[in-house]
Design an enzyme around this catalytic site. Structure first.
Site, short mmCIF file in Angstrom:
data_model
loop_
_atom_site.label_atom_id
_atom_site.label_comp_id
_atom_site.label_asym_id
_atom_site.label_seq_id
_atom_site.Cartn_x
_atom_site.Cartn_y
_atom_site.Cartn_z
N ASP A 60 0.98 -1.24 -0.07
CA ASP A 60 -0.01 -0.04 0.16
C ASP A 60 0.95 1.22 0.08
O ASP A 60 2.32 1.14 0.31
CB ASP A 60 -0.85 0.10 1.21
CG ASP A 60 -1.84 1.06 1.39
OD1 ASP A 60 -2.55 1.31 0.22
OD2 ASP A 60 -1.75 1.91 2.31
N SER A 61 0.17 2.48 -0.15
CA SER A 61 1.19 3.65 -0.04
C SER A 61 1.58 3.87 1.33
O SER A 61 2.52 4.59 1.57
CB SER A 61 0.22 4.90 -0.39
OG SER A 61 -0.85 5.08 0.47
N CYS B 150 -4.47 -1.71 -1.79
CA CYS B 150 -4.65 -0.06 -1.92
C CYS B 150 -5.39 0.04 -3.24
O CYS B 150 -5.35 -0.53 -4.09
CB CYS B 150 -3.34 0.32 -2.33
SG CYS B 150 -3.27 2.17 -2.65
N GLU C 215 -1.97 8.11 8.74
CA GLU C 215 -0.55 8.07 8.69
C GLU C 215 0.17 8.46 9.95
O GLU C 215 1.26 8.08 10.34
CB GLU C 215 0.18 8.49 7.39
CG GLU C 215 -0.24 7.87 6.52
CD GLU C 215 0.45 6.27 6.13
OE1 GLU C 215 1.73 6.34 6.32
OE2 GLU C 215 -0.15 5.37 5.61
N CYS D 295 -10.93 3.02 0.35
CA CYS D 295 -9.68 3.37 0.74
C CYS D 295 -9.39 2.58 1.89
O CYS D 295 -10.07 2.51 2.98
CB CYS D 295 -9.58 4.97 0.81
SG CYS D 295 -7.80 5.43 1.38
N HIS E 105 -7.01 2.74 4.04
CA HIS E 105 -6.77 3.37 5.40
C HIS E 105 -8.12 3.78 6.22
O HIS E 105 -7.99 3.81 7.61
CB HIS E 105 -6.21 5.00 5.02
CG HIS E 105 -4.85 4.84 4.73
ND1 HIS E 105 -4.29 4.57 3.34
CD2 HIS E 105 -3.63 5.39 5.41
CE1 HIS E 105 -2.91 4.63 3.15
NE2 HIS E 105 -2.51 5.15 4.59
N1 DGL Z 1 -4.84 3.27 0.84
C1 DGL Z 1 -5.07 3.81 -0.35
C2 DGL Z 1 -6.38 3.48 -1.03
O1 DGL Z 1 -6.87 2.13 -0.66
C3 DGL Z 1 -4.81 5.29 -0.59
C4 DGL Z 1 -4.16 6.24 0.33
C5 DGL Z 1 -3.28 7.12 -0.52
O2 DGL Z 1 -3.93 8.25 -0.95
O3 DGL Z 1 -2.36 6.83 -0.60
O4 DGL Z 1 -6.59 3.79 -1.81
#
Ligand code: DGL
Length: 265
Positions: free
Chosen positions: A13-14, A76, A154, A186, A188
């Site tokens: 993931d990011s 992600c 984060e 998302c 997160h």
């Molecule tokens: N966790 C990522 C997702 O599922 C995105 C977060 C980001 O913008 O980096 O889209």
């Protein structure tokens, strides 16, 4: 391709968001070994152009394959939108990706109105348009981006006014529209689920696709004969392109795990 089923599952993931998927995979397949890659040096992905996200995702998959990954999970939505198709073309390894759970949401809504929270890049990509065309013909899907939220997660802010205020701004329009199902598009966002549920109220069902993704990982491994036959607890190694120290702290905070965290270049 090396077909030893004792190899690792590579997850990326990011940042820390994909840990919401990782924890479901580990709960379902406790004997599997994993490597998790958090691209925190480039987080957030959601506001980057799709071609840039694709290049970042490709480099991470190369890294995970060098570590011997037998299957890749793009944990992600944003990276899946930008790169999943391309990654599957380029690499000879099973790849499980993510998409906002519009299909189950459309099946569950009674009001006919569904909210989706995701990043700008996820909404922009072709996969989301396709998803809408396939599953959302009879329902209204209201899209919502929530600027700054990924950065707060984060930084370990999961509750309190700093997250409640932007969440209220983001969710109130959905409540006003009468949505009764909310998709967390998302990875997160599941870490904010208690706050999201509190802000949006009891009349809205919240859908996190992470458990379904873990089931898909198991199905794909089984189909390819790649489930680890050995019993015992899997080993987990974490890489970050950011700070190993702060990732370690987040690992404990978000998933209650202490683990080996390494810096990636
Ligand atoms: N966790 C990522 C997702 O599922 C995105 C977060 C980001 O913008 O980096 O889209």
């Amino acid at each position: 391709m090396n077909s030893d089923p004792g190899r690792v599952i590579g997850v990326f993931d990011s940042g820390v968001g994909g840990l919401s998927v990782w924890r479901e995979i580990v709960a379902l397949l406790p004997n599997e070994h994993t490597i998790y890659f958090a691209d925190q040096a480039h987080c957030p992905y959601g506001s980057r152009p799709l071609h840039e996200i694709r290049a970042l995702a490709e480099a991470i998959v190369c890294f995970l394959l060098d570590q011997g990954a037998k299957l890749i999970v793009v944990a992600c939505n944003t990276a899946s939108t930008a790169a999943l198709y391309h990654l599957r073309e380029r690499f000879d390894v099973p790849i499980v990706g993510m998409e906002p759970a519009v299909k189950p949401a459309a099946q569950r809504t009674a009001s006919g109105k569904v909210g989706v929270m995701a990043t700008p890049a996820t909404f922009e990509g072709e996969p989301f348009a396709r998803l809408m065309g396939r599953f959302a013909r009879d329902v209204e899907v209201i899209r919502q981006v929530c600027p700054g939220l990924v950065e707060r997660i984060e930084a370990g802010q999961l509750e309190g006014p700093e997250v409640e205020a932007p969440l209220r701004n983001c969710l109130q329009p959905l409540v006003d529209e009468g949505v009764d199902v909310l998709v967390l598009g998302c990875t997160h966002y599941p870490f904010l689920r208690p706050t999201i549920e509190q802000v949006i109220g009891p009349g809205v069902e919240v859908i996190d696709p992470a458990p379904a993704v873990a089931q898909q990982v198991r199905r794909v491994l089984a189909r390819q004969g790649l489930l680890n036959p050995r019993q015992g607890k899997g080993r987990h190694v974490f890489y970050t392109s950011g700070s190993a120290e702060s990732f370690l702290a987040m690992l404990e905070k978000l998933v209650g795990q202490r683990g080996e965290v390494r810096m990636a270049k």
